[in-house]
Design a protein around this motif. Sequence first.
Motif, mmCIF file in Angstrom:
data_model
loop_
_atom_site.group_PDB
_atom_site.id
_atom_site.type_symbol
_atom_site.label_atom_id
_atom_site.label_comp_id
_atom_site.label_asym_id
_atom_site.label_seq_id
_atom_site.Cartn_x
_atom_site.Cartn_y
_atom_site.Cartn_z
ATOM 1 N N VAL A 1 -38.765 -4.908 -10.838
ATOM 2 C CA VAL A 1 -39.300 -5.731 -9.931
ATOM 3 C C VAL A 1 -39.555 -7.270 -10.473
ATOM 4 C CG1 VAL A 1 -40.740 -6.296 -7.861
ATOM 5 C CG2 VAL A 1 -39.621 -4.099 -7.886
ATOM 6 N N ASN A 2 -40.395 -6.873 -11.414
ATOM 7 C CA ASN A 2 -40.978 -8.218 -11.965
ATOM 8 C C ASN A 2 -39.917 -8.959 -12.801
ATOM 9 O OD1 ASN A 2 -43.698 -7.764 -11.367
ATOM 10 N ND2 ASN A 2 -44.211 -6.515 -13.056
ATOM 11 N N LYS A 3 -38.874 -8.195 -13.487
ATOM 12 C CA LYS A 3 -37.880 -9.204 -14.005
ATOM 13 C C LYS A 3 -37.171 -9.855 -13.048
ATOM 14 C CE LYS A 3 -37.249 -6.098 -18.004
ATOM 15 N NZ LYS A 3 -36.126 -5.188 -18.767
ATOM 16 N N ILE A 4 -36.734 -9.243 -11.746
ATOM 17 C CA ILE A 4 -35.963 -9.934 -10.818
ATOM 18 C C ILE A 4 -36.888 -11.016 -10.320
ATOM 19 C CG2 ILE A 4 -35.209 -9.622 -8.527
ATOM 20 C CD1 ILE A 4 -34.382 -6.707 -9.081
ATOM 21 N N PHE A 5 -38.202 -10.960 -10.066
ATOM 22 C CA PHE A 5 -38.920 -11.782 -9.405
ATOM 23 C C PHE A 5 -39.034 -12.959 -10.667
ATOM 24 C CE2 PHE A 5 -42.935 -13.955 -8.517
ATOM 25 C CZ PHE A 5 -42.517 -14.385 -7.039
ATOM 26 N N ARG A 6 -39.134 -12.848 -11.803
ATOM 27 C CA ARG A 6 -39.387 -13.787 -12.913
ATOM 28 C C ARG A 6 -37.850 -14.596 -13.037
ATOM 29 N NH1 ARG A 6 -42.101 -10.645 -18.132
ATOM 30 N NH2 ARG A 6 -44.203 -10.579 -17.289
ATOM 31 N N LYS A 7 -36.788 -13.762 -13.137
ATOM 32 C CA LYS A 7 -35.460 -14.520 -13.075
ATOM 33 C C LYS A 7 -35.301 -15.261 -12.003
ATOM 34 C CE LYS A 7 -31.579 -14.781 -15.104
ATOM 35 N NZ LYS A 7 -31.231 -16.128 -15.479
ATOM 36 N N SER A 8 -35.817 -15.043 -10.673
ATOM 37 C CA SER A 8 -35.540 -15.799 -9.583
ATOM 38 C C SER A 8 -36.606 -17.226 -9.521
ATOM 39 C CB SER A 8 -35.996 -15.189 -8.218
ATOM 40 O OG SER A 8 -35.289 -13.885 -8.102
ATOM 41 N N ILE A 9 -37.702 -16.992 -10.294
ATOM 42 C CA ILE A 9 -38.530 -18.206 -10.302
ATOM 43 C C ILE A 9 -38.061 -19.012 -11.475
ATOM 44 C CG2 ILE A 9 -40.791 -18.902 -11.105
ATOM 45 C CD1 ILE A 9 -41.193 -17.852 -8.404
ATOM 46 N N ILE A 10 -37.431 -18.542 -12.437
ATOM 47 C CA ILE A 10 -37.003 -19.468 -13.637
ATOM 48 C C ILE A 10 -35.781 -20.020 -12.971
ATOM 49 C CG2 ILE A 10 -35.775 -19.497 -15.662
ATOM 50 C CD1 ILE A 10 -37.797 -16.895 -16.348
ATOM 51 N N PHE B 1 -37.927 -23.590 -12.241
ATOM 52 C CA PHE B 1 -38.083 -23.942 -13.631
ATOM 53 C C PHE B 1 -36.817 -24.693 -14.034
ATOM 54 C CE2 PHE B 1 -41.864 -21.415 -13.224
ATOM 55 C CZ PHE B 1 -42.731 -22.404 -13.686
ATOM 56 N N GLU B 2 -35.534 -23.896 -14.281
ATOM 57 C CA GLU B 2 -34.325 -24.583 -14.630
ATOM 58 C C GLU B 2 -33.924 -25.788 -13.941
ATOM 59 O OE1 GLU B 2 -31.605 -21.238 -15.312
ATOM 60 O OE2 GLU B 2 -32.513 -20.686 -17.090
ATOM 61 N N PRO B 3 -33.832 -25.621 -12.465
ATOM 62 C CA PRO B 3 -33.289 -27.094 -11.952
ATOM 63 C C PRO B 3 -34.217 -27.987 -12.168
ATOM 64 C CG PRO B 3 -33.370 -25.303 -10.496
ATOM 65 C CD PRO B 3 -33.916 -24.555 -11.547
ATOM 66 N N ASN B 4 -35.572 -27.987 -12.178
ATOM 67 C CA ASN B 4 -36.494 -28.886 -12.323
ATOM 68 C C ASN B 4 -36.547 -29.380 -14.011
ATOM 69 O OD1 ASN B 4 -38.060 -29.909 -9.780
ATOM 70 N ND2 ASN B 4 -38.144 -27.669 -9.778
ATOM 71 N N LEU B 5 -36.267 -28.733 -14.840
ATOM 72 C CA LEU B 5 -36.011 -29.066 -16.310
ATOM 73 C C LEU B 5 -34.852 -30.014 -16.241
ATOM 74 C CD1 LEU B 5 -37.355 -25.972 -18.073
ATOM 75 C CD2 LEU B 5 -38.392 -28.110 -18.138
ATOM 76 N N TRP C 1 -46.253 -14.330 -14.420
ATOM 77 C CA TRP C 1 -46.301 -15.226 -15.647
ATOM 78 C C TRP C 1 -45.058 -14.580 -16.346
ATOM 79 C CZ3 TRP C 1 -46.493 -12.172 -20.136
ATOM 80 C CH2 TRP C 1 -46.656 -10.900 -20.086
ATOM 81 N N PHE C 2 -44.553 -15.463 -17.566
ATOM 82 C CA PHE C 2 -43.393 -15.104 -18.274
ATOM 83 C C PHE C 2 -43.657 -15.663 -19.648
ATOM 84 C CE2 PHE C 2 -41.970 -18.609 -15.733
ATOM 85 C CZ PHE C 2 -41.577 -19.617 -16.752
ATOM 86 N N MET C 3 -42.772 -15.345 -20.720
ATOM 87 C CA MET C 3 -43.026 -16.419 -21.745
ATOM 88 C C MET C 3 -41.961 -17.174 -22.029
ATOM 89 S SD MET C 3 -45.368 -14.814 -23.394
ATOM 90 C CE MET C 3 -45.401 -15.084 -25.101
ATOM 91 N N ALA C 4 -42.229 -18.561 -22.391
ATOM 92 C CA ALA C 4 -41.372 -19.482 -22.781
ATOM 93 C C ALA C 4 -41.406 -19.496 -24.312
ATOM 94 C CB ALA C 4 -41.610 -20.828 -22.330
ATOM 95 N N GLU C 5 -40.025 -19.312 -24.895
ATOM 96 C CA GLU C 5 -39.769 -19.405 -26.294
ATOM 97 C C GLU C 5 -38.880 -20.382 -26.688
ATOM 98 O OE1 GLU C 5 -37.844 -16.383 -29.547
ATOM 99 O OE2 GLU C 5 -39.219 -15.659 -28.160
#
Length: 144
Positions: free
Chosen positions: A6-15, A19-23, A67-71
């Motif tokens: 569930v957390n992976k799906i949620f994180r991927k959806s937020i990114i 995040f990606e469209p705004n970046l 949260w997630f990690m940005a690398e």
Amino acid sequence: MNLEEVNKIFRKSIIDGYFEPNLVKLDFKKSNVKHPTIRDDGLMQTNLLHLFFDIDTGSDYPDGDEWFMAEFLFPYGIKIPDSLKGPDYFSTMSVGEGKNFWRHRELIRYKYGKSKKLEESLDFIEKKYRELHSMLEPLEKEIK
């Protein structure tokens, strides 16, 4: 589904959805570099530094939906100055065959309880990218 899935799906959806469209609006584009351990594509403003999102690390934590990690990956096996080595800047990442890349990891906490901090997190990612990129610019001629 378990908590980790569930957390992976949620994180991927937020990114993917925020995040990606705004970046991309901030002049980032799809990276031409493949990360050695992260399956998804990264982003870059220049070929010098690449940004990837790690949705796996910590996804089994109860607050893993916050949260997630940005690398930030410098995908070149060259010697960097000692002043840039360490947890504040860059550490090595083995990529096999005796090669190392340089990376910097940041915890991006985009939600605190009920309060979403998406804009602040986006701003932080962009500023960190610019800071790290400027530190690496003197090395650009060595990789060409």
